[in-house]
Design a protein around this motif. Structure first.
Motif, PDB file in Angstrom:
ATOM      1  N   THR A   1      94.964 -54.365  54.517  1.00 12.69           N
ATOM      2  CA  THR A   1      94.537 -53.036  54.929  1.00 12.69           C
ATOM      3  C   THR A   1      93.226 -52.670  54.237  1.00 12.69           C
ATOM      4  N   ALA A   2      92.625 -51.577  54.690  1.00  9.99           N
ATOM      5  CA  ALA A   2      91.319 -51.169  54.179  1.00  9.99           C
ATOM      6  C   ALA A   2      91.283 -51.023  52.652  1.00  9.99           C
ATOM      7  N   PRO A   3      92.278 -50.420  52.007  1.00 12.58           N
ATOM      8  CA  PRO A   3      92.220 -50.314  50.544  1.00 12.58           C
ATOM      9  C   PRO A   3      92.219 -51.661  49.834  1.00 12.58           C
ATOM     10  N   GLU A   4      92.859 -52.668  50.470  1.00 11.40           N
ATOM     11  CA  GLU A   4      92.876 -54.001  49.870  1.00 11.40           C
ATOM     12  C   GLU A   4      91.547 -54.716  50.057  1.00 11.40           C
ATOM     13  N   ILE A   5      90.766 -54.261  51.030  1.00 12.72           N
ATOM     14  CA  ILE A   5      89.468 -54.888  51.300  1.00 12.72           C
ATOM     15  C   ILE A   5      88.434 -54.448  50.280  1.00 12.72           C
ATOM     16  N   SER A   6      88.415 -53.155  49.969  1.00 11.78           N
ATOM     17  CA  SER A   6      87.415 -52.643  49.036  1.00 11.78           C
ATOM     18  C   SER A   6      87.861 -51.327  48.429  1.00 11.78           C
ATOM     19  N   GLN A   7      87.518 -51.148  47.147  1.00 11.54           N
ATOM     20  CA  GLN A   7      87.799 -49.898  46.456  1.00 11.54           C
ATOM     21  C   GLN A   7      87.031 -48.728  47.048  1.00 11.54           C
ATOM     22  N   MET A   8      85.957 -49.010  47.785  1.00 12.83           N
ATOM     23  CA  MET A   8      85.122 -47.944  48.326  1.00 12.83           C
ATOM     24  C   MET A   8      85.901 -47.051  49.289  1.00 12.83           C
ATOM     25  N   PHE A   9      86.835 -47.610  50.008  1.00 11.99           N
ATOM     26  CA  PHE A   9      87.619 -46.839  50.981  1.00 11.99           C
ATOM     27  C   PHE A   9      88.369 -45.721  50.270  1.00 11.99           C
ATOM     28  N   GLY A  10      89.121 -46.062  49.245  1.00 14.10           N
ATOM     29  CA  GLY A  10      89.889 -45.058  48.509  1.00 14.10           C
ATOM     30  C   GLY A  10      89.013 -44.090  47.741  1.00 14.10           C
ATOM     31  N   GLU A  11      87.902 -44.584  47.226  1.00 10.40           N
ATOM     32  CA  GLU A  11      86.995 -43.711  46.487  1.00 10.40           C
ATOM     33  C   GLU A  11      86.475 -42.582  47.375  1.00 10.40           C
ATOM     34  N   LEU A  12      86.054 -42.922  48.570  1.00  7.59           N
ATOM     35  CA  LEU A  12      85.493 -41.914  49.464  1.00  7.59           C
ATOM     36  C   LEU A  12      86.557 -40.922  49.937  1.00  7.59           C
ATOM     37  N   ILE A  13      87.770 -41.394  50.170  1.00  6.26           N
ATOM     38  CA  ILE A  13      88.844 -40.480  50.540  1.00  6.26           C
ATOM     39  C   ILE A  13      89.165 -39.554  49.372  1.00  6.26           C
ATOM     40  N   GLY A  14      89.176 -40.094  48.163  1.00  9.24           N
ATOM     41  CA  GLY A  14      89.428 -39.272  46.982  1.00  9.24           C
ATOM     42  C   GLY A  14      88.410 -38.157  46.833  1.00  9.24           C
ATOM     43  N   LEU A  15      87.144 -38.479  47.034  1.00  6.44           N
ATOM     44  CA  LEU A  15      86.093 -37.468  46.935  1.00  6.44           C
ATOM     45  C   LEU A  15      86.230 -36.426  48.050  1.00  6.44           C
ATOM     46  N   THR A  16      86.617 -36.866  49.243  1.00  8.44           N
ATOM     47  CA  THR A  16      86.826 -35.934  50.347  1.00  8.44           C
ATOM     48  C   THR A  16      87.924 -34.929  50.015  1.00  8.44           C
TER      49      THR A  16
END
Length: 354
Positions: free
Chosen positions: A50-65
């Protein structure tokens, strides 16, 4: 033959054909032989990434949102930060790490996880060992008196669906029975179906429409909590606006296989009907947006370039490939969609439009 296949055949022999929804539910969640009950399906060692397993950037941007939503809505002292289908806990871990950049937001978060699989709960507990999450079986068990900040990434695609085939002014349900002692698809007798009256105007004989009974109920629960107490929900999944056609698929060992092959050992999913998710909700929803466009709006390319400065060799190649996989139209950028729920009168979360 898998152990679950024999159980399914015995049930069909004694009780008759089963719906696709019952087949999916049994294959995924059977307490002894179900796909999610017996394994960790995520990551390189599983059947999908899944996207979170591909890159930390996915979760980081959701966290900031979500942190921005919290600030826009008055910085409540305590919120329920909830994830539906948290996988290995990777996305939540990335969100919480990012939340530390806004300490008061991080302190406000009470973590809640909706997870039916005991095996995955164990993995999530290890990933989130620095925190004290609370697990629930159902969305309606989430706190009803706190602002709700909810995330669902590839959650709705695993919910059981019924498959209905247009037959004149009625519908025949696709079912699973036996043909020479092998699992096989068949059809019920034709009958009207009130839930699909609105689809008689845009379908023809032989068209297949998929229905997910659980999804609208889950979305309504989220929407009611958000409208009453504040917060937001962000939904990511593959699918489109309005169901049409057979999207049931099975994956075994990273390869697509027939849906009736290896029950209990292959993952079963379907494309999400986003129109059905947002029908008659009490809160506001955003426009449906492709994942690639959403992530670019939040500045994923700038973030990728910043991270790339400290990388080289194979690590840099993997990083570049991860950015492409998340955003490019030929990868996850277009087939994956996202939308958000938020209270009436509130600003939409960053990255979304109304």
């Amino acid at each position: 033959m898998t152990p679950l296949e024999q159980i399914l055949k015995s049930q069909i022999t004694t009780q008759g054909p089963m719906s696709v929804a019952e087949y999916m539910s049994t294959c995924l969640l059977h307490p002894e032989y179900g796909y999610y009950s017996t394994r960790d399906p995520f990551g390189a060692g599983g059947d999908f990434i899944t996207a979170p397993e591909i890159s930390q950037m996915f979760g980081e941007l959701i966290g900031l949102t979500l942190a921005q939503v919290w600030m826009d809505q008055g910085q409540p002292a305590k919120i329920a930060l909830a994830e539906l289908g948290p996988g290995r806990g990777t996305l939540m871990a990335d969100i919480l790490r990012t939340a530390k950049a806004v300490p008061s937001f991080a302190q406000a978060c009470e973590i809640h996880l909706i997870e039916a699989s005991p095996k995955l709960r164990e993995v999530q507990a290890a990933t989130l060992s620095a925190y004290t999450p609370v697990w629930h079986d159902h969305v309606n068990q989430l706190p009803s008196d706190l602002p709700l900040y909810a995330i669902a990434n590839e959650f709705f695609d695993a919910l059981p669906i019924r498959q209905m085939i247009r037959d004149g002014e009625g519908w025949r349900e696709r079912q699973i029975g036996l043909d020479n002692d092998a699992l096989a698809f068949g059809l019920s007798i034709s009958a009207p179906l009130a839930a699909l009256d609105h689809r008689l105007s845009d379908t023809k004989d032989g068209d297949l429409v998929e229905l997910c009974a659980q999804a609208p109920l889950i979305m309504r629960t989220l929407a009611e909590r958000i409208q009453a107490n504040g917060g937001a929900a962000v939904i990511f999944d593959y699918g489109d606006w309005r169901s049409l056609g057979d999207t049931l698929q099975a994956v075994y060992a990273h390869e697509k296989v027939p849906a009736l092959l290896k029950p209990g050992q292959s993952d079963l999913t379907s494309h999400v009907d986003f129109e059905a998710l947002i029908t008659d909700l009490p809160c506001t929803h955003s426009r449906l947006t492709t994942q690639g466009v959403f992530l670019e709006r939040l500045g994923i390319t700038d973030r990728a370039q910043a991270l790339a400065k400290s990388l080289g060799g194979t690590a840099l190649e993997h990083h570049i490939a991860a950015h492409r996989r998340l955003t490019h139209p030929d990868e996850m950028g277009t087939i994956f969609k996202t939308l958000a729920l938020f209270p009436k009168g509130a600003h939409p979360p960053a990255g979304y439009e109304v």
